[in-house]
Scaffold this motif. Sequence first.
Motif, PDB file in Angstrom:
ATOM      1  N   SER A 164       0.825  -1.209   0.000  1.00 39.98           N
ATOM      2  CA  SER A 164       0.000   0.000   0.000  1.00 39.98           C
ATOM      3  C   SER A 164       0.858   1.258   0.000  1.00 39.98           C
ATOM      4  O   SER A 164       0.600   2.213  -0.754  1.00 39.98           O
ATOM      5  CB  SER A 164      -0.913  -0.011   1.233  1.00 39.98           C
ATOM      6  N   HIS A 165       1.898   1.252   0.821  1.00 39.83           N
ATOM      7  CA  HIS A 165       2.663   2.488   0.984  1.00 39.83           C
ATOM      8  C   HIS A 165       3.639   2.704  -0.169  1.00 39.83           C
ATOM      9  O   HIS A 165       4.000   3.852  -0.450  1.00 39.83           O
ATOM     10  CB  HIS A 165       3.323   2.508   2.360  1.00 39.83           C
ATOM     11  N   ILE A 166       4.031   1.639  -0.877  1.00 35.94           N
ATOM     12  CA  ILE A 166       4.781   1.817  -2.135  1.00 35.94           C
ATOM     13  C   ILE A 166       3.894   2.570  -3.129  1.00 35.94           C
ATOM     14  O   ILE A 166       4.330   3.527  -3.778  1.00 35.94           O
ATOM     15  CB  ILE A 166       5.215   0.446  -2.706  1.00 35.94           C
ATOM     16  N   ASN A 167       2.645   2.153  -3.234  1.00 38.78           N
ATOM     17  CA  ASN A 167       1.710   2.852  -4.127  1.00 38.78           C
ATOM     18  C   ASN A 167       1.503   4.296  -3.666  1.00 38.78           C
ATOM     19  O   ASN A 167       1.497   5.224  -4.480  1.00 38.78           O
ATOM     20  CB  ASN A 167       0.373   2.106  -4.191  1.00 38.78           C
ATOM     21  N   SER A 168       1.336   4.490  -2.369  1.00 43.61           N
ATOM     22  CA  SER A 168       1.103   5.833  -1.846  1.00 43.61           C
ATOM     23  C   SER A 168       2.292   6.746  -2.117  1.00 43.61           C
ATOM     24  O   SER A 168       2.131   7.902  -2.537  1.00 43.61           O
ATOM     25  CB  SER A 168       0.837   5.759  -0.343  1.00 43.61           C
ATOM     26  N   PHE A 220       2.138  10.343  -4.095  1.00 43.01           N
ATOM     27  CA  PHE A 220       2.584  11.649  -3.588  1.00 43.01           C
ATOM     28  C   PHE A 220       3.611  12.265  -4.533  1.00 43.01           C
ATOM     29  O   PHE A 220       3.566  13.471  -4.822  1.00 43.01           O
ATOM     30  CB  PHE A 220       3.170  11.514  -2.176  1.00 43.01           C
ATOM     31  N   ARG A 221       4.531  11.452  -5.029  1.00 41.13           N
ATOM     32  CA  ARG A 221       5.564  12.001  -5.926  1.00 41.13           C
ATOM     33  C   ARG A 221       4.944  12.434  -7.253  1.00 41.13           C
ATOM     34  O   ARG A 221       5.334  13.469  -7.817  1.00 41.13           O
ATOM     35  CB  ARG A 221       6.693  10.989  -6.140  1.00 41.13           C
ATOM     36  N   LEU A 222       3.992  11.660  -7.751  1.00 42.85           N
ATOM     37  CA  LEU A 222       3.307  12.054  -8.989  1.00 42.85           C
ATOM     38  C   LEU A 222       2.563  13.374  -8.784  1.00 42.85           C
ATOM     39  O   LEU A 222       2.631  14.273  -9.629  1.00 42.85           O
ATOM     40  CB  LEU A 222       2.343  10.955  -9.438  1.00 42.85           C
ATOM     41  N   ALA A 223       1.859  13.494  -7.671  1.00 43.76           N
ATOM     42  CA  ALA A 223       1.077  14.716  -7.420  1.00 43.76           C
ATOM     43  C   ALA A 223       1.972  15.943  -7.264  1.00 43.76           C
ATOM     44  O   ALA A 223       1.550  17.065  -7.554  1.00 43.76           O
ATOM     45  CB  ALA A 223       0.218  14.535  -6.165  1.00 43.76           C
ATOM     46  N   MET A 224       3.209  15.727  -6.793  1.00 40.80           N
ATOM     47  CA  MET A 224       4.124  16.859  -6.591  1.00 40.80           C
ATOM     48  C   MET A 224       4.865  17.260  -7.864  1.00 40.80           C
ATOM     49  O   MET A 224       5.490  18.317  -7.908  1.00 40.80           O
ATOM     50  CB  MET A 224       5.142  16.523  -5.494  1.00 40.80           C
ATOM     51  N   THR A 225       4.824  16.412  -8.877  1.00 39.13           N
ATOM     52  CA  THR A 225       5.646  16.672 -10.068  1.00 39.13           C
ATOM     53  C   THR A 225       4.827  16.808 -11.338  1.00 39.13           C
ATOM     54  O   THR A 225       5.393  17.153 -12.386  1.00 39.13           O
ATOM     55  CB  THR A 225       6.674  15.532 -10.273  1.00 39.13           C
ATOM     56  N   GLU A 226       3.523  16.516 -11.270  1.00 44.53           N
ATOM     57  CA  GLU A 226       2.664  16.622 -12.443  1.00 44.53           C
ATOM     58  C   GLU A 226       1.398  17.372 -12.038  1.00 44.53           C
ATOM     59  O   GLU A 226       1.065  17.456 -10.863  1.00 44.53           O
ATOM     60  CB  GLU A 226       2.305  15.226 -12.983  1.00 44.53           C
ATOM     61  N   THR A 227       0.698  17.878 -13.044  1.00 44.49           N
ATOM     62  CA  THR A 227      -0.551  18.588 -12.787  1.00 44.49           C
ATOM     63  C   THR A 227      -1.707  17.604 -12.874  1.00 44.49           C
ATOM     64  O   THR A 227      -1.971  17.053 -13.948  1.00 44.49           O
ATOM     65  CB  THR A 227      -0.751  19.726 -13.802  1.00 44.49           C
ATOM     66  N   TYR A 228      -2.356  17.363 -11.730  1.00 45.65           N
ATOM     67  CA  TYR A 228      -3.531  16.489 -11.647  1.00 45.65           C
ATOM     68  C   TYR A 228      -3.299  15.149 -12.370  1.00 45.65           C
ATOM     69  O   TYR A 228      -4.046  14.763 -13.273  1.00 45.65           O
ATOM     70  CB  TYR A 228      -4.767  17.224 -12.208  1.00 45.65           C
ATOM     71  N   PRO A 229      -2.236  14.428 -11.968  1.00 41.27           N
ATOM     72  CA  PRO A 229      -1.967  13.136 -12.613  1.00 41.27           C
ATOM     73  C   PRO A 229      -3.060  12.115 -12.307  1.00 41.27           C
ATOM     74  O   PRO A 229      -3.676  12.151 -11.233  1.00 41.27           O
ATOM     75  CB  PRO A 229      -0.650  12.694 -11.984  1.00 41.27           C
ATOM     76  N   THR A 269      11.954  -4.032   6.846  1.00 39.19           N
ATOM     77  CA  THR A 269      13.120  -3.273   6.370  1.00 39.19           C
ATOM     78  C   THR A 269      12.727  -2.364   5.221  1.00 39.19           C
ATOM     79  O   THR A 269      13.137  -1.197   5.154  1.00 39.19           O
ATOM     80  CB  THR A 269      14.236  -4.251   5.950  1.00 39.19           C
ATOM     81  N   LEU A 270      11.929  -2.887   4.301  1.00 38.67           N
ATOM     82  CA  LEU A 270      11.456  -2.085   3.169  1.00 38.67           C
ATOM     83  C   LEU A 270      10.706  -0.850   3.663  1.00 38.67           C
ATOM     84  O   LEU A 270      10.936   0.270   3.190  1.00 38.67           O
ATOM     85  CB  LEU A 270      10.573  -2.960   2.280  1.00 38.67           C
ATOM     86  N   LEU A 271       9.816  -1.054   4.636  1.00 41.11           N
ATOM     87  CA  LEU A 271       9.027   0.068   5.176  1.00 41.11           C
ATOM     88  C   LEU A 271       9.919   1.106   5.836  1.00 41.11           C
ATOM     89  O   LEU A 271       9.636   2.310   5.756  1.00 41.11           O
ATOM     90  CB  LEU A 271       7.971  -0.451   6.157  1.00 41.11           C
ATOM     91  N   GLU A 272      11.002   0.681   6.481  1.00 36.72           N
ATOM     92  CA  GLU A 272      11.908   1.666   7.100  1.00 36.72           C
ATOM     93  C   GLU A 272      12.517   2.576   6.046  1.00 36.72           C
ATOM     94  O   GLU A 272      12.523   3.804   6.195  1.00 36.72           O
ATOM     95  CB  GLU A 272      12.985   0.950   7.911  1.00 36.72           C
ATOM     96  N   SER A 273      13.007   2.011   4.973  1.00 36.05           N
ATOM     97  CA  SER A 273      13.596   2.838   3.905  1.00 36.05           C
ATOM     98  C   SER A 273      12.532   3.664   3.205  1.00 36.05           C
ATOM     99  O   SER A 273      12.718   4.855   2.946  1.00 36.05           O
ATOM    100  CB  SER A 273      14.321   1.955   2.890  1.00 36.05           C
ATOM    101  N   LEU A 274      11.425   3.021   2.886  1.00 39.62           N
ATOM    102  CA  LEU A 274      10.347   3.707   2.158  1.00 39.62           C
ATOM    103  C   LEU A 274       9.818   4.895   2.966  1.00 39.62           C
ATOM    104  O   LEU A 274       9.650   5.996   2.428  1.00 39.62           O
ATOM    105  CB  LEU A 274       9.231   2.709   1.868  1.00 39.62           C
ATOM    106  N   HIS A 275       9.539   4.679   4.238  1.00 31.33           N
ATOM    107  CA  HIS A 275       8.999   5.773   5.053  1.00 31.33           C
ATOM    108  C   HIS A 275      10.037   6.872   5.273  1.00 31.33           C
ATOM    109  O   HIS A 275       9.671   8.040   5.405  1.00 31.33           O
ATOM    110  CB  HIS A 275       8.451   5.238   6.385  1.00 31.33           C
ATOM    111  N   LEU A 292      -3.677  16.178  -1.370  1.00 31.51           N
ATOM    112  CA  LEU A 292      -2.669  15.589  -0.493  1.00 31.51           C
ATOM    113  C   LEU A 292      -3.006  15.812   0.975  1.00 31.51           C
ATOM    114  O   LEU A 292      -2.525  15.072   1.829  1.00 31.51           O
ATOM    115  CB  LEU A 292      -1.272  16.122  -0.844  1.00 31.51           C
ATOM    116  N   ASP A 293      -3.844  16.791   1.268  1.00 33.18           N
ATOM    117  CA  ASP A 293      -4.370  16.943   2.632  1.00 33.18           C
ATOM    118  C   ASP A 293      -5.148  15.686   3.019  1.00 33.18           C
ATOM    119  O   ASP A 293      -4.885  15.059   4.059  1.00 33.18           O
ATOM    120  CB  ASP A 293      -5.281  18.184   2.690  1.00 33.18           C
ATOM    121  N   PHE A 294      -6.086  15.273   2.167  1.00 28.54           N
ATOM    122  CA  PHE A 294      -6.860  14.056   2.419  1.00 28.54           C
ATOM    123  C   PHE A 294      -5.931  12.842   2.504  1.00 28.54           C
ATOM    124  O   PHE A 294      -6.033  12.021   3.429  1.00 28.54           O
ATOM    125  CB  PHE A 294      -7.896  13.842   1.304  1.00 28.54           C
ATOM    126  N   LEU A 295      -5.035  12.711   1.536  1.00 27.31           N
ATOM    127  CA  LEU A 295      -4.207  11.495   1.481  1.00 27.31           C
ATOM    128  C   LEU A 295      -3.261  11.406   2.674  1.00 27.31           C
ATOM    129  O   LEU A 295      -3.015  10.309   3.191  1.00 27.31           O
ATOM    130  CB  LEU A 295      -3.425  11.448   0.172  1.00 27.31           C
TER     131      LEU A 295
END
Length: 173
Positions: A68-72, A76-85, A111-117, A146-149
């Motif tokens: 879930s958090h890989i997708n999230s 977040f990165r898409l929303a910060m770098t594109e317009t309404y992706p 371990t993955l979650l530690e790096s990802l977060h 991103l407020d909601f997310l």
Amino acid sequence: MTDLRFPIGPYKHRAGSAADHAAWIEQIAALPLRLREAVEGLTDAQLDTPYRPGGWTVRQVVHHLADSHINSYMRFRLAMTETYPTIKPYEEKAWAELPDARTADIAVSLTLLESLHTRWVLLLRSFDEKDFARTLNHPETGILDLDFLTGMYAWHCRHHVAHVTGLRLREGW
Ligand code: NI
């Protein structure tokens, strides 16, 4: 009557203040450690126990948080770098039934979650308040900001940790 699926209740959004945003980011930052504490000392048999009748096992819950958090993180990165992706939904129940999600050592996802977060929280802490108004298009639910997310994922962290801690409490583990 407690609904074991929603130990802290379903997510209810209200627009966040700057203080709310900081608190939500801290909850996301705390997830890897809170999850490690929640699963500390569990045996393989306990990890393969559903957190509720008919629900995911503890192992599946841990791997689901990574999925879930890989997708999230990507959203977040898409929303910060594109317009309404437009983002890509995924079948979370089917992901949780894939063989690795049912059987892999939870240490891999912890371990993955530690790096990802670490990366996700670096991004979140870089936000100006106006960044929380950035939006994406979810094909199934429409416009999300991103407020909601941020609020929803802070809840998501606590929600799944409570599945594990609730099971341990009921089982006396
Ligand atoms: Ni979830």
